[in-house]
Motif scaffolding. Structure first.
Motif, PDB file in Angstrom:
ATOM      1  N   PHE A  50       0.822  -1.207   0.000  1.00  0.00           N
ATOM      2  CA  PHE A  50       0.000   0.000   0.000  1.00  0.00           C
ATOM      3  C   PHE A  50       0.859   1.262   0.000  1.00  0.00           C
ATOM      4  CE2 PHE A  50      -2.273  -3.158   2.645  1.00  0.00           C
ATOM      5  CZ  PHE A  50      -3.452  -3.270   1.935  1.00  0.00           C
ATOM      6  N   PRO A  51       0.423   2.278  -0.735  1.00  0.00           N
ATOM      7  CA  PRO A  51       1.058   3.592  -0.600  1.00  0.00           C
ATOM      8  C   PRO A  51       0.704   4.196   0.758  1.00  0.00           C
ATOM      9  CG  PRO A  51      -0.216   3.440  -2.640  1.00  0.00           C
ATOM     10  CD  PRO A  51      -0.555   2.249  -1.812  1.00  0.00           C
ATOM     11  N   GLU A  57      -5.275   7.244   5.489  1.00  0.00           N
ATOM     12  CA  GLU A  57      -6.726   7.423   5.550  1.00  0.00           C
ATOM     13  C   GLU A  57      -7.394   6.477   6.553  1.00  0.00           C
ATOM     14  OE1 GLU A  57      -8.419   7.199   1.638  1.00  0.00           O
ATOM     15  OE2 GLU A  57      -6.972   8.638   0.835  1.00  0.00           O
ATOM     16  N   LEU A  58      -6.662   5.466   7.031  1.00  0.00           N
ATOM     17  CA  LEU A  58      -7.242   4.525   7.994  1.00  0.00           C
ATOM     18  C   LEU A  58      -7.337   5.180   9.373  1.00  0.00           C
ATOM     19  CD1 LEU A  58      -5.311   1.267   7.041  1.00  0.00           C
ATOM     20  CD2 LEU A  58      -7.648   1.883   6.416  1.00  0.00           C
ATOM     21  N   PRO A  59      -8.488   5.068  10.009  1.00  0.00           N
ATOM     22  CA  PRO A  59      -8.615   5.635  11.349  1.00  0.00           C
ATOM     23  C   PRO A  59      -7.902   4.753  12.384  1.00  0.00           C
ATOM     24  CG  PRO A  59     -10.629   4.505  10.752  1.00  0.00           C
ATOM     25  CD  PRO A  59      -9.728   4.458   9.540  1.00  0.00           C
ATOM     26  N   ASP A  60      -7.591   5.314  13.485  1.00  0.00           N
ATOM     27  CA  ASP A  60      -7.073   4.594  14.654  1.00  0.00           C
ATOM     28  C   ASP A  60      -5.702   3.961  14.486  1.00  0.00           C
ATOM     29  OD1 ASP A  60      -9.480   5.231  15.956  1.00  0.00           O
ATOM     30  OD2 ASP A  60     -10.446   3.403  15.210  1.00  0.00           O
ATOM     31  N   SER A  64       3.175   5.507  16.267  1.00  0.00           N
ATOM     32  CA  SER A  64       4.395   4.721  16.073  1.00  0.00           C
ATOM     33  C   SER A  64       4.317   3.890  14.795  1.00  0.00           C
ATOM     34  CB  SER A  64       4.678   3.830  17.281  1.00  0.00           C
ATOM     35  OG  SER A  64       3.672   2.855  17.430  1.00  0.00           O
ATOM     36  N   PHE A  65       3.104   3.411  14.447  1.00  0.00           N
ATOM     37  CA  PHE A  65       2.902   2.692  13.193  1.00  0.00           C
ATOM     38  C   PHE A  65       3.109   3.651  12.021  1.00  0.00           C
ATOM     39  CE2 PHE A  65       0.443   0.980   9.670  1.00  0.00           C
ATOM     40  CZ  PHE A  65       0.671  -0.384   9.750  1.00  0.00           C
ATOM     41  N   ARG A  66       2.453   4.812  12.091  1.00  0.00           N
ATOM     42  CA  ARG A  66       2.565   5.812  11.017  1.00  0.00           C
ATOM     43  C   ARG A  66       4.015   6.264  10.807  1.00  0.00           C
ATOM     44  NH1 ARG A  66      -2.511   7.576   9.567  1.00  0.00           N
ATOM     45  NH2 ARG A  66      -4.133   7.218  11.106  1.00  0.00           N
ATOM     46  N   ASP A  67       4.769   6.365  11.897  1.00  0.00           N
ATOM     47  CA  ASP A  67       6.158   6.836  11.799  1.00  0.00           C
ATOM     48  C   ASP A  67       7.051   5.872  11.024  1.00  0.00           C
ATOM     49  OD1 ASP A  67       5.469   9.083  13.250  1.00  0.00           O
ATOM     50  OD2 ASP A  67       6.315   8.334  15.147  1.00  0.00           O
ATOM     51  N   ARG A  68       6.676   4.601  10.944  1.00  0.00           N
ATOM     52  CA  ARG A  68       7.478   3.612  10.215  1.00  0.00           C
ATOM     53  C   ARG A  68       7.164   3.574   8.724  1.00  0.00           C
ATOM     54  NH1 ARG A  68       6.227   0.321  14.962  1.00  0.00           N
ATOM     55  NH2 ARG A  68       4.595  -0.562  13.692  1.00  0.00           N
ATOM     56  N   LEU A  69       6.123   4.262   8.309  1.00  0.00           N
ATOM     57  CA  LEU A  69       5.702   4.221   6.911  1.00  0.00           C
ATOM     58  C   LEU A  69       6.567   5.110   6.035  1.00  0.00           C
ATOM     59  CD1 LEU A  69       1.826   4.444   7.427  1.00  0.00           C
ATOM     60  CD2 LEU A  69       3.203   2.388   7.040  1.00  0.00           C
ATOM     61  N   GLU A  82     -13.828  -9.417  11.536  1.00  0.00           N
ATOM     62  CA  GLU A  82     -14.829  -8.835  12.429  1.00  0.00           C
ATOM     63  C   GLU A  82     -14.188  -8.007  13.537  1.00  0.00           C
ATOM     64  OE1 GLU A  82     -17.465 -11.889  13.782  1.00  0.00           O
ATOM     65  OE2 GLU A  82     -17.840 -12.601  11.746  1.00  0.00           O
ATOM     66  N   THR A  83     -13.534  -8.680  14.468  1.00  0.00           N
ATOM     67  CA  THR A  83     -13.018  -7.974  15.636  1.00  0.00           C
ATOM     68  C   THR A  83     -11.503  -7.866  15.665  1.00  0.00           C
ATOM     69  OG1 THR A  83     -12.971 -10.034  16.910  1.00  0.00           O
ATOM     70  CG2 THR A  83     -14.975  -8.701  17.064  1.00  0.00           C
ATOM     71  N   ARG A  84     -10.826  -8.742  14.995  1.00  0.00           N
ATOM     72  CA  ARG A  84      -9.372  -8.783  15.062  1.00  0.00           C
ATOM     73  C   ARG A  84      -8.759  -8.172  13.814  1.00  0.00           C
ATOM     74  NH1 ARG A  84      -5.802 -14.321  15.578  1.00  0.00           N
ATOM     75  NH2 ARG A  84      -3.763 -13.348  15.561  1.00  0.00           N
ATOM     76  N   LEU A  85      -7.834  -7.264  14.028  1.00  0.00           N
ATOM     77  CA  LEU A  85      -7.058  -6.710  12.930  1.00  0.00           C
ATOM     78  C   LEU A  85      -5.686  -6.354  13.474  1.00  0.00           C
ATOM     79  CD1 LEU A  85      -6.754  -5.657  10.023  1.00  0.00           C
ATOM     80  CD2 LEU A  85      -7.581  -3.455  10.860  1.00  0.00           C
ATOM     81  N   ASP A  86      -4.703  -7.145  13.125  1.00  0.00           N
ATOM     82  CA  ASP A  86      -3.323  -6.882  13.522  1.00  0.00           C
ATOM     83  C   ASP A  86      -2.541  -6.551  12.260  1.00  0.00           C
ATOM     84  OD1 ASP A  86      -3.579  -7.499  16.350  1.00  0.00           O
ATOM     85  OD2 ASP A  86      -3.788  -9.590  15.729  1.00  0.00           O
ATOM     86  N   MET A  87      -1.787  -5.455  12.326  1.00  0.00           N
ATOM     87  CA  MET A  87      -1.019  -5.021  11.161  1.00  0.00           C
ATOM     88  C   MET A  87       0.434  -4.786  11.567  1.00  0.00           C
ATOM     89  SD  MET A  87      -3.810  -2.609   9.141  1.00  0.00           S
ATOM     90  CE  MET A  87      -2.915  -1.171   9.464  1.00  0.00           C
ATOM     91  N   TYR A  88       1.337  -5.174  10.652  1.00  0.00           N
ATOM     92  CA  TYR A  88       2.772  -5.063  10.883  1.00  0.00           C
ATOM     93  C   TYR A  88       3.419  -4.397   9.675  1.00  0.00           C
ATOM     94  CZ  TYR A  88       1.611  -8.650  14.283  1.00  0.00           C
ATOM     95  OH  TYR A  88       1.023  -9.352  15.312  1.00  0.00           O
ATOM     96  N   VAL A  89       4.251  -3.404   9.907  1.00  0.00           N
ATOM     97  CA  VAL A  89       5.016  -2.794   8.823  1.00  0.00           C
ATOM     98  C   VAL A  89       6.224  -3.694   8.589  1.00  0.00           C
ATOM     99  CG1 VAL A  89       6.237  -0.757   8.002  1.00  0.00           C
ATOM    100  CG2 VAL A  89       4.267  -0.485   9.537  1.00  0.00           C
ATOM    101  N   LEU A  90       6.106  -4.564   7.579  1.00  0.00           N
ATOM    102  CA  LEU A  90       7.169  -5.522   7.284  1.00  0.00           C
ATOM    103  C   LEU A  90       8.333  -4.879   6.537  1.00  0.00           C
ATOM    104  CD1 LEU A  90       5.046  -8.614   6.211  1.00  0.00           C
ATOM    105  CD2 LEU A  90       5.872  -7.989   8.492  1.00  0.00           C
ATOM    106  N   GLY A  91       8.026  -3.860   5.753  1.00  0.00           N
ATOM    107  CA  GLY A  91       9.052  -3.163   4.995  1.00  0.00           C
ATOM    108  C   GLY A  91       8.469  -1.914   4.366  1.00  0.00           C
ATOM    109  N   SER A  92       9.333  -0.934   4.141  1.00  0.00           N
ATOM    110  CA  SER A  92       8.902   0.331   3.537  1.00  0.00           C
ATOM    111  C   SER A  92       9.981   0.836   2.597  1.00  0.00           C
ATOM    112  CB  SER A  92       8.663   1.396   4.615  1.00  0.00           C
ATOM    113  OG  SER A  92       7.627   1.011   5.466  1.00  0.00           O
ATOM    114  N   MET A  93       9.532   1.469   1.519  1.00  0.00           N
ATOM    115  CA  MET A  93      10.455   2.007   0.526  1.00  0.00           C
ATOM    116  C   MET A  93       9.911   3.334   0.006  1.00  0.00           C
ATOM    117  SD  MET A  93      11.184  -1.493  -1.700  1.00  0.00           S
ATOM    118  CE  MET A  93      11.614  -0.551  -3.113  1.00  0.00           C
TER     119      MET A  93
END
Length: 166
Positions: A50-51, A57-60, A64-69, A82-93
Motif C-alpha cells: 500500500f502507498p 486514511e485509515l482511522p485509529d 508509532s505505526f505511522r512513523d514507520r511508513l 470482524e473484531t481482530r485486525l493486527d497489522m505489521y510494517v514488514l518493509g517500507s520504501m
C-alpha cells in the motif's frame, strides 16, 4: 532468536512475496496489491502493498505505526474480518515494490522484528506449533520437517523426502 532461523524465514517470505510483486509488475501502474497466505473460515493472513497515502486514511492507526511508513509499504495483516485486525510494517520504501528485481532485494527491505511477530501470528492461526523465537536453527528445521510431513498427503511424500535430503 537464532539468526539462521530469521534468515530462513526472511528468505522464504521474500521468495513468496516476490512472486506477487512480479505478477503486479505486469499490470501497468499497479501499486496496491496483496499476497494471500491464508484465507479460510473467515480468517485472512496476507501481505498488502500500500502507498502511505492510502494507509494515512485509515482511522485509529497509532503514531508509532505511522512513523514507520514510507511512500510504499509492505503491511502484514492478520484479521478475522470482524473484531481482530493486527497489522505489521514488514518493509517500507520510497519507490514501488514493483521496481525490485529479485527476492534478494526484497529481503533487504524486510524488518526482522515485525516480520517475526507477523510470522508468529501466522503460525498460530495455522495451528503450527513451532516456537521459532526460542529455537536454534537445527531444532527449527527439525520442527519444520515434522510439520511438513504431518500435513502432506502420502502421494506427495516422496517429493518432500528428496527436498529434505538436499
Amino acid at each position: 532468536m537464532d539468526e539462521k532461523v530469521i534468515a530462513y524465514l526472511r528468505e522464504g517470505v521474500a521468495l513468496d512475496l516476490y512472486q506477487s510483486i512480479k505478477a503486479a509488475r505486469k499490470i501497468k501502474d499497479q501499486k496496491v496489491f496483496r499476497h494471500t497466505m491464508l484465507d479460510e473460515n473467515g480468517t485472512s493472513v496476507f501481505v498488502g502493498f500500500f502507498p502511505k497515502a492510502e494507509l494515512d486514511e485509515l482511522p485509529d492507526l497509532d503514531q508509532s505505526f505511522r512513523d514507520r511508513l514510507k511512500i510504499f509499504n509492505a503491511i502484514g495483516v492478520v484479521t478475522d474480518g470482524e473484531t481482530r485486525l493486527d497489522m505489521y510494517v514488514l518493509g517500507s520504501m520510497n519507490k514501488p515494490f514493483t521496481t525490485l528485481q529479485s527476492h534478494n532485494e526484497l529481503m533487504k527491505q524486510l524488518d526482522d522484528g515485525p516480520l517475526s511477530a507477523f510470522m508468529e501470528q501466522y503460525f498460530d492461526v495455522r495451528g503450527v506449533n513451532i516456537d521459532f523465537m526460542n529455537m536454534e536453527y537445527e531444532e527449527f528445521m527439525q520442527a519444520v520437517e515434522k510439520e511438513v510431513f504431518a500435513n502432506t498427503p502420502m502421494s506427495e511424500m516422496s517429493k518432500l523426502e528428496e527436498l529434505f535430503k538436499n
